[in-house]
Scaffold this motif. Structure first.
Motif, mmCIF file in Angstrom:
data_model
loop_
_atom_site.group_PDB
_atom_site.id
_atom_site.type_symbol
_atom_site.label_atom_id
_atom_site.label_comp_id
_atom_site.label_asym_id
_atom_site.label_seq_id
_atom_site.Cartn_x
_atom_site.Cartn_y
_atom_site.Cartn_z
ATOM 1 N N LEU A 116 -6.330 -1.823 -5.613
ATOM 2 C CA LEU A 116 -5.002 -1.626 -5.042
ATOM 3 C C LEU A 116 -4.455 -0.243 -5.399
ATOM 4 N N ARG A 117 -4.637 0.175 -6.647
ATOM 5 C CA ARG A 117 -4.193 1.512 -7.040
ATOM 6 C C ARG A 117 -4.915 2.582 -6.224
ATOM 7 N N ALA A 118 -6.225 2.404 -6.057
ATOM 8 C CA ALA A 118 -7.003 3.381 -5.292
ATOM 9 C C ALA A 118 -6.562 3.416 -3.839
ATOM 10 N N ALA A 119 -6.281 2.239 -3.279
ATOM 11 C CA ALA A 119 -5.820 2.182 -1.885
ATOM 12 C C ALA A 119 -4.471 2.870 -1.734
ATOM 13 N N ARG A 120 -3.597 2.697 -2.721
ATOM 14 C CA ARG A 120 -2.294 3.371 -2.673
ATOM 15 C C ARG A 120 -2.461 4.893 -2.703
ATOM 16 N N GLU A 121 -3.369 5.359 -3.552
ATOM 17 C CA GLU A 121 -3.605 6.797 -3.611
ATOM 18 C C GLU A 121 -4.164 7.318 -2.291
ATOM 19 N N ARG A 122 -5.041 6.538 -1.689
ATOM 20 C CA ARG A 122 -5.637 6.972 -0.415
ATOM 21 C C ARG A 122 -4.570 7.017 0.676
ATOM 22 N N VAL A 123 -3.697 6.029 0.699
ATOM 23 C CA VAL A 123 -2.621 5.998 1.691
ATOM 24 C C VAL A 123 -1.685 7.190 1.504
ATOM 25 N N ALA A 124 -1.361 7.507 0.259
ATOM 26 C CA ALA A 124 -0.443 8.618 -0.011
ATOM 27 C C ALA A 124 -1.016 9.952 0.438
ATOM 28 N N GLY B 284 15.461 6.139 3.384
ATOM 29 C CA GLY B 284 14.942 5.386 4.510
ATOM 30 C C GLY B 284 13.928 6.184 5.319
ATOM 31 N N SER B 285 14.207 7.467 5.521
ATOM 32 C CA SER B 285 13.257 8.329 6.238
ATOM 33 C C SER B 285 11.931 8.401 5.488
ATOM 34 N N LEU B 286 12.003 8.549 4.164
ATOM 35 C CA LEU B 286 10.789 8.602 3.359
ATOM 36 C C LEU B 286 10.035 7.277 3.431
ATOM 37 N N SER B 287 10.769 6.168 3.380
ATOM 38 C CA SER B 287 10.129 4.852 3.479
ATOM 39 C C SER B 287 9.395 4.696 4.801
ATOM 40 N N LEU B 288 9.997 5.191 5.867
ATOM 41 C CA LEU B 288 9.359 5.094 7.175
ATOM 42 C C LEU B 288 8.057 5.893 7.214
ATOM 43 N N LEU B 289 8.074 7.095 6.649
ATOM 44 C CA LEU B 289 6.852 7.903 6.629
ATOM 45 C C LEU B 289 5.758 7.221 5.810
ATOM 46 N N ARG B 290 6.132 6.656 4.664
ATOM 47 C CA ARG B 290 5.133 5.989 3.824
ATOM 48 C C ARG B 290 4.585 4.735 4.506
ATOM 49 N N ALA B 291 5.464 3.989 5.160
ATOM 50 C CA ALA B 291 5.009 2.800 5.886
ATOM 51 C C ALA B 291 4.075 3.201 7.025
ATOM 52 N N LEU C 64 0.827 -1.206 0.000
ATOM 53 C CA LEU C 64 0.000 0.000 0.000
ATOM 54 C C LEU C 64 0.862 1.256 0.000
ATOM 55 N N ALA C 65 2.054 1.151 0.564
ATOM 56 C CA ALA C 65 2.966 2.297 0.650
ATOM 57 C C ALA C 65 3.928 2.368 -0.526
ATOM 58 N N ARG C 66 3.702 1.550 -1.557
ATOM 59 C CA ARG C 66 4.511 1.551 -2.784
ATOM 60 C C ARG C 66 5.953 1.128 -2.510
ATOM 61 N N GLY C 67 6.113 0.153 -1.606
ATOM 62 C CA GLY C 67 7.443 -0.302 -1.241
ATOM 63 C C GLY C 67 7.709 -1.737 -1.647
ATOM 64 N N HIS C 68 8.965 -2.154 -1.472
ATOM 65 C CA HIS C 68 9.404 -3.514 -1.757
ATOM 66 C C HIS C 68 9.861 -4.167 -0.452
ATOM 67 N N VAL C 69 9.857 -5.502 -0.435
ATOM 68 C CA VAL C 69 10.104 -6.228 0.810
ATOM 69 C C VAL C 69 11.184 -7.279 0.608
ATOM 70 N N LEU C 70 12.077 -7.384 1.593
ATOM 71 C CA LEU C 70 13.124 -8.402 1.616
ATOM 72 C C LEU C 70 12.835 -9.362 2.769
ATOM 73 N N LEU C 71 12.658 -10.641 2.449
ATOM 74 C CA LEU C 71 12.419 -11.673 3.452
ATOM 75 C C LEU C 71 13.705 -12.457 3.651
ATOM 76 N N GLU C 72 14.217 -12.452 4.864
ATOM 77 C CA GLU C 72 15.470 -13.151 5.143
ATOM 78 C C GLU C 72 15.262 -14.131 6.286
ATOM 79 N N ASP C 73 15.604 -15.382 6.053
ATOM 80 C CA ASP C 73 15.498 -16.383 7.111
ATOM 81 C C ASP C 73 16.092 -17.693 6.613
ATOM 82 N N VAL C 74 16.014 -18.703 7.450
ATOM 83 C CA VAL C 74 16.509 -20.022 7.089
ATOM 84 C C VAL C 74 15.591 -20.634 6.041
ATOM 85 N N PRO C 75 16.085 -21.595 5.253
ATOM 86 C CA PRO C 75 15.232 -22.241 4.247
ATOM 87 C C PRO C 75 14.075 -22.993 4.879
ATOM 88 N N GLY C 76 12.954 -23.034 4.153
ATOM 89 C CA GLY C 76 11.856 -23.894 4.545
ATOM 90 C C GLY C 76 10.846 -23.318 5.515
#
Length: 330
Positions: free
Chosen positions: A230-238, A269-276, A59-71
């Motif tokens: 989803l596009r509408a929700a992103r606009e509303r969040v922004a 990073g500051s901008l990402s935090l505000l958007r999140a 919703l905040a127009r961001g990307h996500v990194l998932l890091e952990d053990v396999p499985g």
């Protein structure tokens, strides 16, 4: 799910879809996010917080990194969230021999027309899963930099727009360090959030095993939201209000990390935090961001951008938690 194509509805040029895009209230936006979270939990058991973080990142127009053990279900989590939307989805398995053109696409000479034609790569989708992204060398990883920041790719001097919306969900192997490459800092900084799933509790693991006996629930999971929604929700969040005191609070947090760590939080990073935080407010049905939203999102949004000083045992998470403890809220 369909394979992505640069000229289909997933692409930015689809202005007709934009013209009929629904307008959502803040309550409807929160309900949409909650519905997607609940739908994903039909497949993924015991990862409510991680699912919530991924949905708010989208919703905040961001990307996500998932890091952990396999499985532990990183790939399945990404697939389940992608299936919850009527979106195009592509998966890229990163390997040591993967080339940048295998991700972005390549120009191919057409013998009939005597011209070069662009054949799009798997990056052309609404949701792109980069599986074990750190198995590919830095040159291949760098193919994502322009895509993640500018929502476009440039091949042989020609620029091609990516899908709208566009989200990268990447998984990272956190165990076999001697068989993987370290992600470039410029790429790490483009991920809005970095998450760790961890092992499930015994009860959650038992429930998961019960769910996957026979037909896996991912095969019958139905989308519950359209791309227009989803596009509408992103606009509303922004459009959610971020007052000056909240912006100043984020600035003080970022400056604290820069003074304490070898590498502190970047302006991105500051901008990402505000958007999140805006997306977090929408999930709670609020038209404005409060400091609690900032504090809720700070660790997963900022910690991966921080490099502590020297050989200290301190981690980026430690630096962010210390900042949250010591930086005043006004």
């Amino acid at each position: 799910m369909t394979d992505a194509d640069a000229d289909t509805d997933g692409g930015r040029p689809a202005t007709a879809a934009t013209d009929r895009q629904p307008r959502l209230s803040i309550a409807e936006t929160g309900e949409l996010a909650t519905s997607v979270i609940e739908n994903t939990e039909e497949v993924i058991v015991g990862s409510h917080d991680a699912i919530e973080h991924i949905v708010t990142a989208m919703l905040a127009r961001g990307h996500v990194l998932l890091e952990d053990v396999p499985g532990v279900g990183k790939t399945m989590l990404a697939r389940a969230i992608a299936r919850s939307f009527e979106s195009s989805f592509n998966r890229v398995q990163f390997t040591p021999d993967l080339l940048p053109s295998d991700v972005t696409g390549v120009n191919v000479f057409n013998q009939k027309t005597r011209e070069f034609e662009f054949r799009s790569g798997p990056i052309f989708a609404n949701v792109v899963l980069g599986d074990e992204i750190n198995r590919a060398p830095p040159k291949t990883q760098s193919a994502l930099l322009e895509a993640m920041e500018e929502q476009q790719v440039t091949v042989d001097g020609a620029t091609h727009a990516l899908a709208d919306p566009f989200t990268v969900i990447a998984t990272q192997n956190a165990v076999e360090r001697n068989r993987t490459y370290e992600l470039p800092l410029a790429e790490v900084d483009r991920f809005m959030k970095r998450l760790e799933l961890g092992y499930p509790t015994p009860d959650d693991e038992s429930a998961m095993l019960e769910n996957v006996v026979g037909t896996h629930p991912i095969e019958t999971l139905e989308p519950i939201a359209s791309l227009d929604q989803l596009r509408a929700a992103r606009e509303r969040v922004a459009a959610i209000t971020v007052a000056e005191p909240v912006r100043e609070y984020v600035t003080r947090l970022a400056n604290h990390t820069r003074e304490r760590a070898q590498l502190g939080v970047s302006p991105r990073g500051s901008l990402s935090l505000l958007r999140a935080a805006q997306a977090r407010a929408a999930l709670d049905g609020r038209e404005y961001v409060v400091p609690d939203d900032i504090q809720h999102e700070a660790v997963v949004t900022l910690a991966h951008r921080v490099r502590p000083v020297g050989e200290s045992d301190e981690t980026g998470r430690d630096v962010i938690r210390a900042a949250l403890s010591s930086v005043r809220v006004e």
